[in-house]
Design an enzyme around this catalytic site. Sequence first.
Site, mmCIF file in Angstrom:
data_model
loop_
_atom_site.group_PDB
_atom_site.id
_atom_site.type_symbol
_atom_site.label_atom_id
_atom_site.label_comp_id
_atom_site.label_asym_id
_atom_site.label_seq_id
_atom_site.Cartn_x
_atom_site.Cartn_y
_atom_site.Cartn_z
ATOM 1 N N GLY A 183 0.874 -1.466 -0.023
ATOM 2 C CA GLY A 183 -0.073 0.033 0.145
ATOM 3 C C GLY A 183 0.786 1.387 -0.037
ATOM 4 O O GLY A 183 0.304 2.355 -0.443
ATOM 5 N N ASP A 227 1.164 2.977 4.748
ATOM 6 C CA ASP A 227 0.182 3.391 4.095
ATOM 7 C C ASP A 227 -0.842 3.928 4.860
ATOM 8 O O ASP A 227 -1.280 5.149 4.760
ATOM 9 C CB ASP A 227 -0.832 2.598 2.938
ATOM 10 C CG ASP A 227 -0.976 1.311 3.529
ATOM 11 O OD1 ASP A 227 -0.695 0.991 4.603
ATOM 12 O OD2 ASP A 227 -1.764 0.462 2.895
ATOM 13 N N ASP A 285 -3.857 1.705 11.510
ATOM 14 C CA ASP A 285 -5.089 1.475 11.997
ATOM 15 C C ASP A 285 -5.082 0.804 13.636
ATOM 16 O O ASP A 285 -5.226 1.634 14.246
ATOM 17 C CB ASP A 285 -5.759 0.515 10.967
ATOM 18 C CG ASP A 285 -7.200 0.089 11.217
ATOM 19 O OD1 ASP A 285 -7.712 0.939 11.936
ATOM 20 O OD2 ASP A 285 -7.607 -1.016 10.902
ATOM 21 N N PHE A 289 -13.212 3.689 6.193
ATOM 22 C CA PHE A 289 -12.311 2.748 5.199
ATOM 23 C C PHE A 289 -11.949 3.683 4.028
ATOM 24 O O PHE A 289 -12.722 4.592 3.642
ATOM 25 C CB PHE A 289 -13.216 1.619 4.854
ATOM 26 C CG PHE A 289 -12.158 0.481 4.047
ATOM 27 C CD1 PHE A 289 -11.279 -0.248 4.550
ATOM 28 C CD2 PHE A 289 -12.440 0.589 2.655
ATOM 29 C CE1 PHE A 289 -10.483 -1.093 3.958
ATOM 30 C CE2 PHE A 289 -11.423 -0.403 1.863
ATOM 31 C CZ PHE A 289 -10.600 -1.181 2.683
ATOM 32 N N VAL A 290 -10.774 3.662 3.654
ATOM 33 C CA VAL A 290 -10.380 4.455 2.410
ATOM 34 C C VAL A 290 -9.625 3.692 1.776
ATOM 35 O O VAL A 290 -9.055 2.698 1.664
ATOM 36 C CB VAL A 290 -9.287 5.610 3.222
ATOM 37 C CG1 VAL A 290 -10.050 6.655 3.768
ATOM 38 C CG2 VAL A 290 -8.487 5.057 3.877
ATOM 39 N N ASP A 336 -6.131 -0.158 -0.930
ATOM 40 C CA ASP A 336 -6.925 -0.992 -1.819
ATOM 41 C C ASP A 336 -8.125 -1.713 -1.043
ATOM 42 O O ASP A 336 -8.095 -1.509 0.073
ATOM 43 C CB ASP A 336 -5.931 -2.461 -2.125
ATOM 44 C CG ASP A 336 -5.532 -3.327 -1.009
ATOM 45 O OD1 ASP A 336 -5.075 -2.658 0.035
ATOM 46 O OD2 ASP A 336 -6.045 -4.530 -1.163
ATOM 47 N N ARG A 351 -5.862 0.570 -6.366
ATOM 48 C CA ARG A 351 -4.485 1.157 -5.546
ATOM 49 C C ARG A 351 -4.003 2.384 -6.438
ATOM 50 O O ARG A 351 -3.362 3.083 -6.119
ATOM 51 C CB ARG A 351 -3.287 0.229 -5.602
ATOM 52 C CG ARG A 351 -3.520 -1.014 -4.622
ATOM 53 C CD ARG A 351 -2.160 -1.904 -4.339
ATOM 54 N NE ARG A 351 -2.414 -3.129 -3.811
ATOM 55 C CZ ARG A 351 -2.620 -3.234 -2.358
ATOM 56 N NH1 ARG A 351 -2.405 -2.195 -1.566
ATOM 57 N NH2 ARG A 351 -2.533 -4.336 -1.907
HETATM 58 P P1 XMP Z 1 -2.973 -2.239 11.297
HETATM 59 O O1 XMP Z 1 -4.343 -2.543 12.017
HETATM 60 O O2 XMP Z 1 -1.929 -3.227 11.682
HETATM 61 O O3 XMP Z 1 -3.487 -2.244 9.934
HETATM 62 O O4 XMP Z 1 -2.607 -0.873 11.840
HETATM 63 C C1 XMP Z 1 -2.688 -1.713 9.011
HETATM 64 C C2 XMP Z 1 -2.934 -2.080 7.481
HETATM 65 O O5 XMP Z 1 -4.296 -2.717 7.531
HETATM 66 C C3 XMP Z 1 -4.613 -2.237 6.024
HETATM 67 N N1 XMP Z 1 -5.721 -1.264 6.200
HETATM 68 C C4 XMP Z 1 -6.518 -0.830 5.377
HETATM 69 N N2 XMP Z 1 -6.558 -0.604 3.785
HETATM 70 N N3 XMP Z 1 -7.923 0.792 3.454
HETATM 71 C C5 XMP Z 1 -7.002 0.094 3.193
HETATM 72 O O6 XMP Z 1 -6.962 0.042 1.943
HETATM 73 C C6 XMP Z 1 -8.286 1.165 4.919
HETATM 74 O O7 XMP Z 1 -8.847 1.900 5.125
HETATM 75 C C7 XMP Z 1 -7.467 0.175 5.824
HETATM 76 N N4 XMP Z 1 -7.359 0.095 7.042
HETATM 77 C C8 XMP Z 1 -6.269 -0.949 7.356
HETATM 78 C C9 XMP Z 1 -3.497 -1.733 5.618
HETATM 79 O O8 XMP Z 1 -3.100 -2.605 4.507
HETATM 80 C C10 XMP Z 1 -2.438 -1.545 6.572
HETATM 81 O O9 XMP Z 1 -1.159 -1.584 6.371
HETATM 82 MG MG MG Z 2 -4.283 -3.470 2.333
#
Ligand code: XMP
Ligand code: MG
Length: 187
Positions: free
Chosen positions: A42, A95, A98, A147-148, A154, A160
């Site tokens: 990402g 990217d 979360d 969610f983005v 993606d 992407r």
């Molecule tokens: P954590 O929870 O480990 O997550 O901080 C990080 C990874 O989760 C994916 N992620 C997203 N991907 N839109 C996305 O396209 C979102 O809103 C989103 N939230 C989490 C992402 O791969 C990130 O590195």
């Molecule tokens: Mg992802």
Amino acid sequence: MGPPDVEIVLDEAAIDETVDRLASRISADFSDGVVLAGVLRGSVPFLSDLVRRLTIRPLVDFVAITPYAPNTGRVRLLKDLDIDVAGREVVVIEDIVDTGLTTAFLLGEIRRRQPARVAVCTLVDRPARRVVPVELDYVGVEIPDVFVVGYGLDHEGRYRNVRVLAVADRDLLAADPDAYVAALYPA
Ligand code: XMP
Ligand code: MG
């Protein structure tokens, strides 16, 4: 049913400004050189723009992470850094942060190699869902619990290469993964 309305978090101009701002700060903070550790996949568009705006000369490397099991939040390294970061200054390029589980895991892995310093730069910060506290040194944009997609982010591999960062409804995407194609890809 027509294409859904989209809420744009960062349009192309805002992405440019954001990347400029972060690149200036990183350039100022790492004048003795830095290893940028991009988290696949990402972060690739963001890292690609960021690296070309730095006025320092970084090394660029990548890590890839994969879940141990679905929905556990636990992750493992699928691809490690190739560069030996011992004694070096490192900036992890994400990217989105979360829950923080991915970043916390990566910081642990990198710190074991005894770098001189590790910082984190993320395009997006979504603090609402944080499970593990992580210190973020460089943040592009903070978002609420939505969610983005786009600019590297993606849904099941889609969106992407969209040029903006946009809010997407996961229920809509579950029903139709291409729900945002018409809205996010210019005709
Ligand atoms: P954590 O929870 O480990 O997550 O901080 C990080 C990874 O989760 C994916 N992620 C997203 N991907 N839109 C996305 O396209 C979102 O809103 C989103 N939230 C989490 C992402 O791969 C990130 O590195
Ligand atoms: Mg992802």
